[in-house]
Structures are given as C-alpha cells and as structure tokens.
Design a protein around this motif. Structure first.
Motif, mmCIF file in Angstrom:
data_model
loop_
_atom_site.group_PDB
_atom_site.id
_atom_site.type_symbol
_atom_site.label_atom_id
_atom_site.label_comp_id
_atom_site.label_asym_id
_atom_site.label_seq_id
_atom_site.Cartn_x
_atom_site.Cartn_y
_atom_site.Cartn_z
ATOM 1 N N GLN A 30 0.833 -1.206 0.000
ATOM 2 C CA GLN A 30 0.000 0.000 0.000
ATOM 3 C C GLN A 30 0.866 1.253 0.000
ATOM 4 O O GLN A 30 0.631 2.200 -0.740
ATOM 5 N N GLN A 31 1.866 1.247 0.881
ATOM 6 C CA GLN A 31 2.778 2.394 0.968
ATOM 7 C C GLN A 31 3.505 2.594 -0.346
ATOM 8 O O GLN A 31 3.671 3.717 -0.807
ATOM 9 N N ARG B 116 12.653 11.770 -1.682
ATOM 10 C CA ARG B 116 13.101 11.227 -0.403
ATOM 11 C C ARG B 116 12.164 11.667 0.717
ATOM 12 O O ARG B 116 11.829 10.908 1.623
ATOM 13 N N LYS B 117 11.714 12.927 0.614
ATOM 14 C CA LYS B 117 10.795 13.450 1.630
ATOM 15 C C LYS B 117 9.449 12.722 1.565
ATOM 16 O O LYS B 117 8.887 12.367 2.603
ATOM 17 N N VAL B 118 8.953 12.519 0.351
ATOM 18 C CA VAL B 118 7.686 11.799 0.182
ATOM 19 C C VAL B 118 7.805 10.399 0.785
ATOM 20 O O VAL B 118 6.932 9.951 1.527
ATOM 21 N N ALA C 180 6.160 7.364 7.518
ATOM 22 C CA ALA C 180 5.702 7.845 8.828
ATOM 23 C C ALA C 180 4.189 7.719 8.978
ATOM 24 O O ALA C 180 3.637 8.102 10.009
ATOM 25 N N GLY C 181 3.538 7.239 7.933
ATOM 26 C CA GLY C 181 2.113 6.958 8.053
ATOM 27 C C GLY C 181 1.201 8.077 7.591
ATOM 28 O O GLY C 181 0.001 8.058 7.867
ATOM 29 N N ASN C 182 1.745 9.070 6.861
ATOM 30 C CA ASN C 182 0.888 10.136 6.341
ATOM 31 C C ASN C 182 0.070 9.622 5.164
ATOM 32 O O ASN C 182 0.548 8.802 4.385
ATOM 33 N N ASP C 183 -1.164 10.129 5.027
ATOM 34 C CA ASP C 183 -1.941 9.736 3.853
ATOM 35 C C ASP C 183 -1.680 10.723 2.722
ATOM 36 O O ASP C 183 -0.909 11.673 2.860
ATOM 37 N N LYS C 184 -2.339 10.471 1.602
ATOM 38 C CA LYS C 184 -2.052 11.237 0.387
ATOM 39 C C LYS C 184 -2.255 12.746 0.585
ATOM 40 O O LYS C 184 -1.393 13.545 0.232
ATOM 41 N N ASP C 185 -3.396 13.107 1.175
ATOM 42 C CA ASP C 185 -3.698 14.529 1.354
ATOM 43 C C ASP C 185 -2.684 15.216 2.253
ATOM 44 O O ASP C 185 -2.327 16.373 2.028
ATOM 45 N N GLN C 186 -2.231 14.503 3.256
ATOM 46 C CA GLN C 186 -1.252 15.098 4.179
ATOM 47 C C GLN C 186 0.068 15.387 3.469
ATOM 48 O O GLN C 186 0.662 16.442 3.667
#
Lengths: 150, 191
Positions: free
Chosen positions: A33-34, A68-70, A76-82
């Motif tokens: 998923q990630q 790299r940031k993405v 870190a568990g952020n979703d797409k919008d974040q």
C-alpha cells in the motif's frame, strides 16, 4: 538458434529481476500500500525546478530531495492529502498537478460553459428573427411564386 | 446599433485574446509566489559551515534585517552574483549564506566536510566574501522547508524573523532596484 533465444530470455529475465531489486533498495516500504501511494504521489507531484516533469520523471536534485521526503512521510504513516498539503505549504499550488478551484481558476471551468450558453442564446435569437421578418406583401409574393410552381 | 455590436464583438474578443497571449510571451513561467511569505522562518538546527560545532536556530534572524542567500560553490550563477553581494555587504547589508552541497547525498555521503570548507574558502577568497556567516544545510532540509528550488535564491527576512521576499535567480543591480530596495529601506527604517 533455440539456445540463443533461450539465452536472451534468461538475460532479460535476470535484468528485470535486478532492476526490481535495485528500486526496492532505494525506497524500501513496509507494505504494498505504501509503495503504491509513493508511486502515485511521485507521478502527481510536479518537480518545482523543471517546468513539466513530475517527481518520478525528473533527474533534478530537488526532485530527488522531494522524493526522499515523500518516502519519509509515507513511511511515517501520512496519507495522500497530508503529503500533498505538506508539499503545497512549501512549494505552493504549483507543486501538484491538480489545481485547486479558487477565484482565479474557477474561470477555467466557467468560461467554456458561459461561451456555450451565449452561443446557444445567439443561435436561438437569430432563428426567431428570420421567421418574423416577412410582411404581408412578401408573404403574398411567396404565395404567388408557390402557386406558379404547381 | 445592433450591427455595430455584431461588428465590434469579435474585434473586442480578438484584441482581448491578443493582449492575453502577448503578456504570456514575457511572463516568467518559473515565477510563482512563495507560499512562505509573511511566515516566520521554519524551525531548524544546523551547524556553521566553517565551525561545525557551532549550531544555529531560527532565532539567529531576530533583531536584524537579513538577506539570506542560498548558494554553493558548484553553482555558476552564484559565482557571478558573489561580487555584487560583496558590494551590498560593503554598503552595510547583513548577508547570511545558506550553503548546501550537491555532492553530499544523504543516501551515500560522498564528500567530506573539510573538502567542502576548503572549496568554499577558495571560492570566497577569489570572488569576495559577503557573508557574516554560513549556515550549512547538510541534508537540504531547511532548503526544502523554505521552498528552495535551486541556487541561487535570496530571501529578505525582517527583524522579527519573518520572510518578506523570496527571489529565485541571481541578485543583480536591476533586481535589487526593482524588487528589493524599497522594501529593504522600509524594513530598515522600522528597525
């Protein structure tokens, strides 16, 4: 001949295997998923330095940094919008290929619709005029001509 | 009356289109407003380029109008801009460098810090040193938080540590006059 084509197949197969290993090493993920979220984001986020390349496509250093940031944010568990809002905060709306609808960009949607409405209105108006612009004399003349043709 | 309107309408539309497209010829596609304007500097903790044991944080910009110049020795335009920056510094402007290196890839780490320092010292002795000090953006994290797309870029930061201007590209007399000067004088007067 047959041996040759087998060898080619083998080599191609090996190459494929190695490239997939290489990408996995560069951006390791915990689950599929990630990984797919990362792929999606690197296609939809635009490289701020280059005019029309997404992060996946660009070789600019800034694109590598953003990728790299993405990766970091996705892990870190952020979703797409974040992730998108994180990037927009720093690089503005420019960084995402889907522009937001605001007072400036609303015209992109309104103008074509407005144009269609106006064009239809003009069409209807001009139609009406043709049908009413005959006076009695002209009507009589038409009738005469029609009679003569019979 | 009606006839005139029918005649004028396409003309007006055409002229409108012409003006729109003509402007497009001279607009800079890379110019887009920084989303950090009027914000305070993002928090950071980074070492000095020359004395790496010394650490800086965002508070370092408080109390003084500062030009923060993003640069690197590998950047050709930065080398062209250095003499002019030095001139600005001699006129009494407070200029701080935000240094980042291309060859230090956080994934691999190719270049040593002492090698970078050596290159910087050499470059600055050749072209002039406008910097009060240089912040070393080791992994380019601060650059990313600032929305930096490359080098050179220059930020104008007011005495409260707020970003007031973000310029992408080199700083030269024309840019200074058109973009920086008025705001800079205002900020200095406030100080």
């Amino acid at each position: 001949m047959k041996a040759m084509s087998r060898l080619v197949c083998l080599l191609l197969g090996l190459q494929l295997a190695f490239t997939s290993v290489a990408t996995e090493e560069k951006y390791p993920f915990e689950n599929a998923q990630q990984r797919s979220l990362f792929m999606e984001l690197s296609k939809e986020l635009r490289c701020p330095k280059c005019q029309n390349q997404n992060l996946a496509d660009s070789d600019a250093m800034i694109a590598a940094d953003l990728k790299r940031k993405v990766h970091e944010l996705v892990l870190a568990g952020n979703d797409k919008d974040q992730v998108i809002s994180y990037m927009k905060q720093r690089y503005g709306d420019f960084v995402y290929y889907q522009p937001p609808v605001n007072s400036m960009t609303i015209w992109l949607w309104l103008l074509p619709a407005l144009f269609i409405v106006l064009a239809l209105a003009a069409l209807v108006m001009s139609r009406k005029k043709v049908s009413v612009s005959l006076d009695a004399q002209q009507q009589q003349k038409i009738n005469e001509l029609l009679e003569r043709d019979k | 009356m009606k006839k005139y309107i029918l005649f004028l309408l396409p003309l007006v539309a055409f002229v409108g289109l012409l003006v729109f497209l003509y402007q497009g010829l001279f607009s800079d596609p890379r110019a887009h407003k920084s989303s950090l304007l009027e914000h305070t500097m993002p928090a950071f903790s980074l070492p000095d380029l020359m004395q790496t044991e010394r650490q800086y944080s965002a508070e370092v910009f408080n109390g003084k109008v500062t030009l923060l110049n993003v640069w690197g020795v590998w950047c050709i335009t930065c080398a062209i801009e250095l003499p002019y920056l030095t001139q600005l510094q001699q006129e009494g402007k407070h200029i701080v460098g935000l240094y980042y290196d291309q060859d230090i890839d956080p994934d691999f780490g190719i270049k040593t810090v002492s090698r970078v320092q050596q290159e910087v010292t050499q470059k600055l002795s050749q072209l002039g040193n406008p910097y009060a000090f240089n912040i070393f953006d080791v992994k380019r994290d601060l650059s990313l938080d600032l929305g930096v797309t490359g080098a050179p870029e220059t930020f104008l930061i007011d005495q409260h540590g707020r970003i007031r201007l973000h310029h992408i590209g080199d700083l030269n007399p024309r840019v200074w006059k058109n973009k920086f000067e008025v705001l800079y004088q205002e900020l200095v007067a406030e100080q």
